[in-house]
Design a protein around this motif. Structure first.
Motif, mmCIF file in Angstrom:
data_model
loop_
_atom_site.group_PDB
_atom_site.id
_atom_site.type_symbol
_atom_site.label_atom_id
_atom_site.label_comp_id
_atom_site.label_asym_id
_atom_site.label_seq_id
_atom_site.Cartn_x
_atom_site.Cartn_y
_atom_site.Cartn_z
ATOM 1 N N GLY A 152 22.800 12.353 23.315
ATOM 2 C CA GLY A 152 21.715 13.305 23.059
ATOM 3 C C GLY A 152 22.201 14.606 22.455
ATOM 4 O O GLY A 152 21.415 15.501 22.159
ATOM 5 N N LYS A 153 23.514 14.721 22.268
ATOM 6 C CA LYS A 153 24.091 15.967 21.755
ATOM 7 C C LYS A 153 23.948 16.064 20.234
ATOM 8 O O LYS A 153 24.098 15.070 19.512
ATOM 9 C CB LYS A 153 25.571 16.054 22.121
ATOM 10 N N LYS A 154 23.709 17.263 19.757
ATOM 11 C CA LYS A 154 23.681 17.493 18.320
ATOM 12 C C LYS A 154 25.112 17.575 17.800
ATOM 13 O O LYS A 154 26.000 18.098 18.482
ATOM 14 C CB LYS A 154 22.950 18.797 18.008
ATOM 15 N N PRO A 155 25.336 17.078 16.573
ATOM 16 C CA PRO A 155 26.695 17.161 16.023
ATOM 17 C C PRO A 155 27.110 18.603 15.762
ATOM 18 O O PRO A 155 26.299 19.429 15.351
ATOM 19 C CB PRO A 155 26.608 16.363 14.720
ATOM 20 N N ASP A 156 28.365 18.895 16.028
ATOM 21 C CA ASP A 156 28.945 20.205 15.750
ATOM 22 C C ASP A 156 30.032 19.979 14.695
ATOM 23 O O ASP A 156 31.142 19.539 14.997
ATOM 24 C CB ASP A 156 29.544 20.805 17.022
ATOM 25 N N PHE A 157 29.705 20.263 13.454
ATOM 26 C CA PHE A 157 30.604 19.922 12.356
ATOM 27 C C PHE A 157 31.895 20.732 12.354
ATOM 28 O O PHE A 157 32.874 20.346 11.713
ATOM 29 C CB PHE A 157 29.879 20.087 11.018
ATOM 30 N N SER A 158 31.905 21.819 13.086
ATOM 31 C CA SER A 158 33.137 22.611 13.156
ATOM 32 C C SER A 158 34.221 21.867 13.931
ATOM 33 O O SER A 158 35.404 22.218 13.859
ATOM 34 C CB SER A 158 32.866 23.966 13.820
#
Length: 530
Positions: free
Chosen positions: A434-440
């Motif tokens: 359910g987590k949003k991607p963190d591109f960093s």
């Protein structure tokens, strides 16, 4: 070294200072922004370092947004006719023909993906000397036989027999030539037999096209343009453009270093060139195309130079070009229907499907037969097509079945398996997050390599289309699949933290999408599972 490096040597003559100094001065003047995180000079090289977060966000969002259209370009006001396949009736369709078809299918896809309006057409040789020879042999030696199920293949074998008989007995060649003359004169008996046997061949070709995914907006036949072609030759004679030579009609191209070009035989029989004159006129006048391309093997290059020059002399100023390719050989030499050393496509495909079906059953003993068969057919066609497209058009192919069907290396099945592997990862229960991607968080060097690879896809499509050669696209897809394989082996995608896992899964999805898009441009379908 940075992610990208620019050598400064070529500027030294212009600026009259050392390349090291040029790199230093440029580095001081550049203000990094957007995808460029920093710039450094190292000796004579200017090094650019990418901002991974910016790159990931830009590329992945673009892939997600455009999906199946990622890499495509806006429509342009250019109508292109692409002629490919061009088989002869009364001959067998063999694996050598497949290179033309694989190339044509891919070029249609690439041109459309790049924004052109494309009219794919086929020009089938349904009359001529080869037809007369086949009909002669059928009538003389086989007309009372019971017909087999595959009548197209049957005719191909009779054609080979006809050539061999004629080569062994010179007198028989006159009999076959008489059949051609009677056909062109409209003789009822031979016309009826021609129509009947022609349909046998066309039925077989339609099945082949359905199997390989070749689709045409229009099919031209030599029989339709023969009379208009003869009329054009007559007009060229009247205008003094063409001339008689020993009874035949020619156009003298000696001053262009193209020898003499034969337009009509001395007995009045038509040639390929006779009919091609009418076809070229028809293409542009009826279909109003801006450009016309013909996919024909390189052995026809000189003939086409003669033909294009003839059109030019006639005042034909349209853009018409030849897309040549080298032929396919067996390990014992080139294939030719007249020699009987061809491998029929149907037999060849059945053999490849059989081998891949056995491999699939070993991997998936629980699969039902229809799933095994469906998957094996997709993999078999992928193996054959990719082998035909992975090298440049100017390279001769010696077909190696063992190599082509391998799941490892520079092959279609390897790319299809990479897509299947990504599907397997994405379908696992632990892939649900359910987590949003963190591109960093995508800081691994392999992740950056994948991202830059994905960003290059539109550029690769442009290059392959410009060159009218899909081999650069095939190589790009192989490199992308290899990079993902390295990533899969080195990075624990599903065992990462929730935020990192979400980001890595989105990256994997983007790789899958680009592989599917690229394979689709090559005319290859990627099975869901393998």
């Amino acid at each position: 070294m940075g992610d990208f490096a620019v050598p400064c040597f070529y500027l030294t003559k212009l600026l009259r200072i050392s390349p090291n100094q040029i790199a230093q001065e440029l580095k001081d003047k550049i203000r990094p922004h957007g995808a460029i995180k920093s710039v450094q000079n190292l000796g004579p090289y200017l090094n650019f370092f990418i901002d991974s977060k910016f790159l990931a966000q830009k590329v992945i969002s673009e892939v997600e947004k455009k999906s199946a259209k990622y890499g495509s370009h806006k429509p342009v006001d250019t109508k292109v006719m692409l002629e490919y396949s061009g088989p002869n009736t009364h001959k067998e369709f063999h694996i050598g023909h497949l290179r033309n078809n694989a190339l044509g299918i891919s070029l249609v896809n690439l041109l459309r993906f790049s924004g052109r309006k494309v009219i794919p057409v086929n020009y089938i040789g349904d009359i001529g000397a080869h037809v007369a020879k086949c009909l002669w042999a059928y009538d003389k030696f086989h007309k009372d036989e019971e017909l087999p199920e595959n009548k197209g293949k049957y005719l191909g074998a009779i054609y080979t027999e006809a050539v061999q008989r004629i080569e062994a007995d010179e007198f028989l060649a006159k009999e076959a030539a008489e059949v051609q003359q009677k056909l062109e004169a409209g003789d009822k008996y031979w016309t009826k037999l021609w129509k009947q046997t022609r349909q046998w061949s066309l039925d077989e070709l339609n099945e082949v096209y359905k199997t390989i995914g070749a689709k045409f907006d229009k099919i031209f036949y030599e029989s339709e343009v023969e009379k208009p072609g003869k009329k054009i030759v007559e007009e060229l004679l009247e205008k003094g453009v063409a001339e008689k030579s020993e009874g035949a009609v020619i156009i003298d191209l000696e001053k262009y270093n193209l020898k003499k070009f034969l337009l009509l035989k001395s007995d009045g029989s038509s040639l390929y060139s006779t009919k091609e004159l009418a076809l070229a006129k028809l293409k542009f006048e009826k279909y109003k195309v801006d450009e016309s391309y013909v996919v024909v093997d390189t052995r026809q290059s000189f003939y086409l130079q003669q033909f294009f020059k003839t059109l030019q002399i006639m005042g034909f100023d349209k853009k018409i070009a030849h897309i040549p390719y080298e032929f396919v050989t067996l390990k014992d030499g080139a294939m030719a229907s007249r020699k009987g050393n061809v491998v029929p496509f149907e037999d060849f495909l059945d053999e490849v499907i059989k081998v891949i079906s056995e491999e699939t059953r070993k991997r998936h003993a629980d699969w039902p037969n229809d799933e095994v068969s469906s998957t094996a057919k997709k993999v078999a066609l992928g193996a054959i097509k990719f082998y035909m497209l992975r090298v440049g058009n100017n390279s001769v192919i010696t077909f190696d079945l063992e190599e082509a069907r391998s799941y490892d290396g520079f092959t279609g099945p390897y790319l299809q398996y990479t897509v299947s592997r990504i599907n397997s990862v994405l379908n696992k229960p632990e892939a649900k997050t359910g987590k949003k991607p963190d591109f960093s968080l995508l800081t691994d060097l392999l992740e950056k390599k994948l991202l830059t690879g994905l960003a290059r896809f539109p550029e690769v499509v442009v290059e392959a289309t410009k060159e009218l050669d899909p081999s650069s696209l095939a190589k790009y897809l192989f490199d992308l699949a290899k990079d993902f394989s390295s990533y899969y082996q080195a990075v624990p995608i599903l065992a990462s933290s929730e935020e990192l896992k979400s980001s890595r899964l989105v990256l994997a999805k983007s790789v899958r999408q680009v592989l599917i898009n690229g394979l689709g441009l090559l005319g290859i379908e990627a099975p869901e599972k393998m």
